[in-house]
Design an enzyme around this catalytic site. Sequence first.
Site, PDB file in Angstrom:
ATOM      1  CE  LYS A 152      -6.037   3.647   1.880  1.00  0.00           C
ATOM      2  NZ  LYS A 152      -5.231   4.798   2.297  1.00  0.00           N
ATOM      3  CG  HIS A 169      -6.591   0.208   0.562  1.00  0.00           C
ATOM      4  ND1 HIS A 169      -5.578   0.902  -0.084  1.00  0.00           N
ATOM      5  CD2 HIS A 169      -6.005  -0.337   1.666  1.00  0.00           C
ATOM      6  CE1 HIS A 169      -4.454   0.777   0.588  1.00  0.00           C
ATOM      7  NE2 HIS A 169      -4.684   0.024   1.653  1.00  0.00           N
ATOM      8  CB  CYS A 178      -0.917   0.016   1.214  1.00  0.00           C
ATOM      9  SG  CYS A 178      -1.768  -1.527   1.493  1.00  0.00           S
ATOM     10  CD  GLU A 182      -3.373   6.890   9.611  1.00  0.00           C
ATOM     11  OE1 GLU A 182      -2.952   7.777   8.838  1.00  0.00           O
ATOM     12  OE2 GLU A 182      -4.122   5.960   9.231  1.00  0.00           O
ATOM     13  CG  PHE A 200      -0.404  -5.881   4.735  1.00  0.00           C
ATOM     14  CD1 PHE A 200      -0.924  -5.213   5.821  1.00  0.00           C
ATOM     15  CD2 PHE A 200      -1.210  -6.827   4.109  1.00  0.00           C
ATOM     16  CE1 PHE A 200      -2.206  -5.461   6.284  1.00  0.00           C
ATOM     17  CE2 PHE A 200      -2.493  -7.096   4.558  1.00  0.00           C
ATOM     18  CZ  PHE A 200      -2.993  -6.415   5.652  1.00  0.00           C
ATOM     19  CG  HIS A 254      -2.694   3.987   5.339  1.00  0.00           C
ATOM     20  ND1 HIS A 254      -2.389   3.970   3.995  1.00  0.00           N
ATOM     21  CD2 HIS A 254      -2.849   2.691   5.707  1.00  0.00           C
ATOM     22  CE1 HIS A 254      -2.347   2.708   3.571  1.00  0.00           C
ATOM     23  NE2 HIS A 254      -2.631   1.919   4.587  1.00  0.00           N
TER      24      HIS A 254
END
Length: 424
Positions: free
Chosen positions: A346, A351, A174, A324, A410, A313
Site C-alpha cells: 500500500k 489503499h 477493505c 496486525e 472496517f 494489510h
Amino acid sequence: MILQNKVSVDSQPNRVVITGLGAVSCLGVGAAIQFQKAATCTSGITSLNKALAIPVDLACAGLVANPLPIQLDASSQGMFDRVAQLSWSAAREALEHSGLKDLPEKTLDRCGIFWGTGFGGANTVESAFEDIFIKQKERVRPFTVIGVMANGSAALISLKTGFKGPSMTYATACASSAHAIGEAYRSIKHGYCDRAIAGGAESLFTAASIKSWEALKTLATPDLENIANSCKPFSKNRSGFVLGEGAAAIMLESWSSAKERGAIILGEIIGYGTCSDSSHITKPDPLGQAKAMQQSLEEARLNSAEVVYINAHGTATQVGDIAETIALKKIFGDEGAKRLSISSTKAIHGHTLGAAGALELLITIQAMQKGIAPGTAFLEIPDPDCDLNFLPLRSAEIPIPYAMSNSFAFGGSNVSLLLARDVN
C-alpha cells in the site's frame, strides 16, 4: 420449454488454480507492471489533480491515469460508472492472460463472476448530486441507477464475457475483493463452478467520499520532501493511508479444467479464512485477524512454519499496523513471526479499499513466481511496536513456496488467503 441447470457438486473437493491476472492502478496498466513497481519499491502516488464539485483538502492520491484502458462503446461508457470500467479493464486482461476465449456455449453456465467493491458507483452518485444541488437541474442522467448499483461491475463483466453462472457482488469495505476471491475459490472447490473471474475495483475520488475520509482522520499527511513517499506502513513516523483507485482480477479454474486445456498454472489457492471481530466498527482486533489466518492454515493443512512471505494489510495507521503485528505473533509465535518476510505494498499504490485484497493477492502471486518478496517502501524509521521483518525499503530474493495475503476491514471483516507456488 423448461431449462434445467445441472449443478455438479463433487464429493471430492476440487483443487483451485490461478491461470490469469489483470490489473490497473496508479502504478500503471497491466498485471506485470504492478509487480515490477512493487519489486523496486516505486511509488505511483502523486498530487490530486482532479477537478471536483467543491474544494477538498487532499494533497496526495493514487490515481489511475486517463484515458482508461477499456474497449467499450460510447453508450456503455455513458451507462457504467468508472468503477465498472476499471473492473472490465482488469477482467479482460485476466481472461486474455488465461487463454480462455471462445468457450463453448454449453460451458458458460459453469463460469462465474465474483466481484468486490466497497462503495460501488460513487462517481455516478456524485454526478447526480452535482446536477441536482449545484447545477440546479430538474433531472439526472437516464442511466443513473445502472451507474450507481453496486453490482454494475459484475453485470458489465457478465455482458462482455457471456458467463452465465453465479454473478456475485461483495461489499465488505477493505476486504471486499478478498472475500470475492475466497468465495469464488469455495464455489469451484465444491463443484458449483468450473472457472470464475474474481476480484474487485474501487474508484471514489469524489468530493463526498474524500470529505468523509477527511472527517475520519485516517489519511496520510503529505511527505514534505516527496509526495510520493507519503504512505509509510509499519514506520514510526506513519500518519495514515493514501486513497487509491484501481481494479484487479484473478482467473480461477479447477485443476482438472486447467490441465485438460493445457493452461499455464500460476499458482494454487489452498486456504481461505474469514471471520468477524464482532467487537468494534473501526478498531481492528488482533484475535479476529489471527483467527482468519488460522482458518486458512487449517484448511490448507499447512504448518505455519512453511509460510515464507506475507502480504500484510498494512494501512499505515497507528492502531492498525500494531494490531496486525500482534496478530501475526499470535499465529506464528514471537520467534516464528520474525523469520517471515512481510511487506505492505500500500505504500506505493495507496489503499484501493474494495480492490485492495485482489490487487495485493495479484502482486503476491507474481512474487511467488519470481522468487522476490516486495519490500515495504519508505519504512526508514522502525517502530518498536512493529518489530517484525517488514522488508524495509528493498525487496528480498527468496524462494516462496507458500505465501499469505491478508485483508482486514472496517466492520470487523477479516480475510486470509493462502497460496502455493508449485502445482503438480
